[in-house]
Write an enzyme that holds these catalytic residues in place. Sequence first.
Site: not given
Length: 253
Positions: A32-33, A49, A81, A143, A200, A207
Amino acid sequence: MTSAPAPEGDAELTGTDTAPHPIARHVAIIMDGNGRWAKQRGLPRVAGHKAGAEAVRRAIQSAADHGVEALTLYAFSSENWRRSAEEIADLTGLMRFYLERELATLEREGVRLKLIGDYSAFGPDLMKRLDRAVERTAGNKRLTLVIALNYGSRAEIAAAARALAAKATAGEIQPEAIDEQAIGAELQTRDLPELDLLIRTSGELRLSNFLLWQAAYAELLFLDTLWPDFDEAAFAAALEKYAARERRFGGRS
Ligand code: FPP
């Protein structure tokens, strides 16, 4: 990961600090951010982004380097969306671009790609590319990179309930046999280790419908860092915090 040397002459501390550091086997991140990072710089959201996508690359490399077994990233929630058509196009365009560019890296680094969420919503072209990337990396073992796309935890749990109800109706299972394990086995994360650490970024304490079932026993780490600023050192520090908490609460099963 190496432990910091214990201060000399502190025998008790040395005793605990030389114990092996528990590595989080499964780490999930709510990234986030990006928007705020761009705004702080007077840039359009898409620039945030793009910088966020670079942070994704770094996080994958860090997870692989530290021996984390699974890294789950919340790339697009079912609530995303509601964003503008332009921003959705920017996000899906970035995903397409990075998928093409980074597939060879994933293969080289032994990363298996797994998707959770209903990614068919992104249309047949992106879906086909995503499926191809999953197939091409299926044999990799170092991974597992789990990308949550059009994912919502409540929808995932509801789908598990529907699947179990259908099995009960068909007489394949008894309703009494529906326990926590049976529900876990219907979730899309069924083949992953238990979630150990959920991070987060950007200071939000929510959450947001991400891995609600899976996070039952996870350590939660909320950081003020904006996602594009989350680098190798931040990843290592998060793992170190997890290890320190595990050492303190080591008695927990
Ligand atoms: C939150 O920032 C982030 C997202 C909407 C999703 C994460 C997307 C990326 C990291 C970009 C590309 C992804 C991949 C897998 C290549 P925000 O826009 O909500 O930030 P804000 O809260 O500051 O506005």
